[in-house]
Design a protein around this motif. Sequence first.
Motif: not given
Length: 144
Positions: A20, A23, A25, A53, A57, A63
């Motif tokens: 995460y 990415k 996030l 998150v 999802q 994502l």
Amino acid sequence: MLISEFARRAGMSTDTVRFYIRKGLLAPATGVKGGSNPYQIFTEEHLEAARMVRMAQSLGFSLREIATLSAEYYAGGMTPERSLELMRMQLARLEEKAAQLNAMVDYTRAKVRWLEAGQKGSEPVFGEFEGCWAEPVTAAERAA
């Protein structure tokens, strides 16, 4: 809190937390300990972000979409109108997916009934069920 405690409290593995972070996030602060590889410091706000998150999802957002939406939200651009637009689009996607799943369930039920009946009659063909992606197979193609 450090990554291990954060992962435990967030209900995810440290590998997922690191993923995460890569990415974009999650963006933990960097501590002073750890030398050339400083510790990452997480807060309660990071826990809330991780929960968001996971919720997004579960609603079917990818994502990549979550990262984009998060950036939009934190930039102050997430208006109630934009939120409504996004939720309507996601609802349409989920309804389409539900229709496809229902078609697969219908096919599977028909196949089970056919098998339970000793394979009597025509075998159910996946593509013949509304919403299934496969093209129907003709009798000649099945015989080949």
